[in-house]
Motif scaffolding. Structure first.
Motif, PDB file in Angstrom:
ATOM      1  N   PRO A 161      -0.086   2.301 -13.975  1.00 55.95           N
ATOM      2  CA  PRO A 161       0.612   2.802 -12.782  1.00 55.95           C
ATOM      3  C   PRO A 161       1.385   4.099 -13.015  1.00 55.95           C
ATOM      4  O   PRO A 161       1.382   4.987 -12.161  1.00 55.95           O
ATOM      5  N   LYS A 162       2.032   4.231 -14.185  1.00 58.13           N
ATOM      6  CA  LYS A 162       2.855   5.440 -14.381  1.00 58.13           C
ATOM      7  C   LYS A 162       1.994   6.707 -14.496  1.00 58.13           C
ATOM      8  O   LYS A 162       2.516   7.818 -14.414  1.00 58.13           O
ATOM      9  N   GLU A 163       0.683   6.535 -14.684  1.00 58.04           N
ATOM     10  CA  GLU A 163      -0.208   7.705 -14.767  1.00 58.04           C
ATOM     11  C   GLU A 163      -0.775   8.109 -13.399  1.00 58.04           C
ATOM     12  O   GLU A 163      -1.707   8.900 -13.321  1.00 58.04           O
TER      13      GLU A 163
ATOM     14  N   ARG B 240      -6.457   3.313 -15.846  1.00 56.03           N
ATOM     15  CA  ARG B 240      -5.142   3.936 -16.023  1.00 56.03           C
ATOM     16  C   ARG B 240      -4.038   2.932 -15.749  1.00 56.03           C
ATOM     17  O   ARG B 240      -4.269   1.863 -15.179  1.00 56.03           O
TER      18      ARG B 240
ATOM     19  N   ARG C  82      -0.285   5.379  -6.086  1.00 51.05           N
ATOM     20  CA  ARG C  82       0.240   4.021  -6.314  1.00 51.05           C
ATOM     21  C   ARG C  82       0.313   3.243  -4.996  1.00 51.05           C
ATOM     22  O   ARG C  82       0.030   2.047  -4.969  1.00 51.05           O
TER      23      ARG C  82
ATOM     24  N   PRO D 161       3.652  -2.826 -14.290  1.00 52.55           N
ATOM     25  CA  PRO D 161       3.589  -1.566 -15.055  1.00 52.55           C
ATOM     26  C   PRO D 161       2.706  -1.649 -16.303  1.00 52.55           C
ATOM     27  O   PRO D 161       2.139  -0.641 -16.712  1.00 52.55           O
ATOM     28  N   HIS D 162       2.590  -2.837 -16.909  1.00 50.82           N
ATOM     29  CA  HIS D 162       1.839  -2.938 -18.164  1.00 50.82           C
ATOM     30  C   HIS D 162       0.404  -3.380 -17.950  1.00 50.82           C
ATOM     31  O   HIS D 162      -0.306  -3.718 -18.910  1.00 50.82           O
TER      32      HIS D 162
ATOM     33  N   SER E 122       0.106   9.289  -9.175  1.00 54.48           N
ATOM     34  CA  SER E 122       1.131   9.857  -8.280  1.00 54.48           C
ATOM     35  C   SER E 122       1.652   8.755  -7.357  1.00 54.48           C
ATOM     36  O   SER E 122       1.047   7.686  -7.251  1.00 54.48           O
ATOM     37  N   GLY E 123       2.767   9.058  -6.673  1.00 51.09           N
ATOM     38  CA  GLY E 123       3.344   8.081  -5.752  1.00 51.09           C
ATOM     39  C   GLY E 123       2.363   7.643  -4.678  1.00 51.09           C
ATOM     40  O   GLY E 123       2.232   6.462  -4.377  1.00 51.09           O
TER      41      GLY E 123
END
Ligand SMILES: Nc1ncnc2c1ncn2[C@@H]1O[C@H](COP(=O)(O)OP(=O)(O)OP(=O)(O)O)[C@@H](O)[C@H]1O
Ligand SMILES: [Mg+2]
Length: 385
Positions: A138-140, A136, A146, A93-94, A142-143
């Motif tokens: 991952p949280k930015e 970007r 990703r 995620p980071h 869409s599913g």
């Protein structure tokens, strides 16, 4: 094709459990094939997949890769030859998308230029624009985006083998279908050996060259082509797993281009009533297709309607609504047919020009052919049931 992966008596007994999660699994996977492991939740699919690249160490048994026993090879070396898409994607995620995708090449110490070029290539391959998405997080995304990143990351070091654990599991049906289609197209290019886990039998039928239907303990209930599994399920467990609608599912395996199209009389709409009637007279059909100047079908017209006096043909008969291209499946053609008012689907090429039609009779004949072909491939003791 030689076998790429060979599992022999592969077993996993987790600590503190009385029955093995995977019990003496024998499985051979040919080079360049997509093999689907499908079965109910908890039957041992993920455990099997993780043993192939030794994220989980087998309790016993042998794993061979390209004929070589890798059961005791250094796991890091092994994993360079195997890409892994984990259940629920699992991006860091980071880290940016770019760093996520290039994890393995960076671990392998590739020069920066080679890493950058590969990143660009992979992002294009999975349909993500590098300049938009590279930096970007991952949280930015869409599913579905990703999931694509997960696939790109697994492909990064160009391994011959890909292990994919429900890679499209978390998606809505439309995104899922799109990603499945893109992935099948991609596979025609990259020709990896792929072990793909799902618990969705429809996904298995669509994606697999062969399907292994597993029951508890990763015990193989049937290992066959999708056609054979549908036409001749090995036992009641398989039959129940396929569920209802096996005949309808078979329609998803046949393409419009694989069947013989029906031909109807045609006439250019601009040529008028007389020409249309003459075209009908010299045929056995009661209706014809009116075409535009580029042979695109516009309307269905019946002899009776053409016989009535009047001027232009622009609103005679019924508008052609249901059209499909040769790449459509018969399931898709049937769907269009049900949605149309005439019970006939018009097949057109990429430019929209008429190729022929598919009707219910053609579809029934195709189901029959698939059934017969599949039966002929089945060993006798199975088809005798
Ligand atoms: N780390 C573990 N320790 C003990 N038991 C485990 C462990 N991981 C899985 N199991 C058990 O092993 C069996 C198989 O699990 P596995 O994750 O392989 O199933 P699966 O087929 O992938 O299921 P799903 O479709 O739900 O993902 C299950 O009964 C599970 O509870
Ligand atoms: Mg699982």
């Amino acid at each position: 094709m030689p076998d790429m992966i060979e599992l022999e008596q592969l077993t996993k007994l987790y600590d503190g459990q009385s029955t093995p999660a995977v019990d003496s699994l024998d499985l051979r996977i040919a080079e360049g094939e997509i093999v689907i492991l499908v079965g109910p939740s908890g039957c041992g699919k993920t455990t099997t997949l993780k043993m192939i690249n030794r994220i989980i160490e087998p309790s016993s048994g042998i794993i061979r890769l390209q004929g070589e026993d890798v059961t005791r090879e250094n796991p890091d070396r092994l994993r360079r030859r195997i890409g892994y898409v984990i259940q629920q994607v699992g991006l860091f995620p980071h880290q940016t998308i770019g760093r996520n995708i290039t994890t393995v090449p960076r671990l392998l110490g590739w020069p920066q230029k080679r890493i950058d070029d590969r990143l660009d290539e992979l992002m294009h391959l999975v349909g993500l624009d590098p300049s938009t998405y590279r930096d970007r997080f991952p949280k930015e995304l869409s599913g579905g985006q990703r999931q694509r990143v997960g696939v790109a990351r697994a492909l990064a070091a160009d391994p011959p083998v890909m292990l994919m654990d429900e890679p499209f599991g978390a998606l809505d049906p439309i995104s899922r279908e799109r990603l499945q289609n893109e992935f099948l197209r991609l596979q025609e290019e990259i020709r990896k050996t792929i072990v793909f886990v799902t618990h969705d039998i429809d996904e298995a039928i669509k994606m697999g060259d062969r399907i292994a239907i597993l029951r508890e303990g990763s015990v193989i209930a049937q290992y066959d082509t999708p056609e054979t599994v549908l036409a001749a399920p090995a036992d009641d467990f398989v039959r129940e797993f396929i569920g209802s609608g096996a005949a309808l599912k078979r329609l998803g395996l046949v393409r419009v281009r694989d069947v013989e199209l029906e031909q109807w009389p045609t006439s250019p709409i601009s040529a008028g009533r007389e020409a249309a009637l003459r075209a009908l007279e010299s045929s056995e059909h009661g209706s014809l297709l009116l075409l535009d100047e580029r042979r695109r079908p516009l309307r269905w017209a019946h002899a009776r309607e053409l016989g009535q006096p009047g001027g232009s043909l622009e609103d005679v008969g019924l508008e052609v609504r249901a059209t499909v291209e040769p790449s459509a499946t018969l399931a898709g053609a049937l769907d269009s047919m049900v949605g149309s008012r005439v019970g006939v689907v018009v097949v057109v090429d990429g430019s929209g020009a008429l190729l022929g039609t598919v009707d219910m009779r053609v579809i029934m004949a195709a189901v029959e052919t698939v059934r017969t072909d599949a039966r002929e491939q089945v060993p006798e003791e199975v088809s005798a049931r």
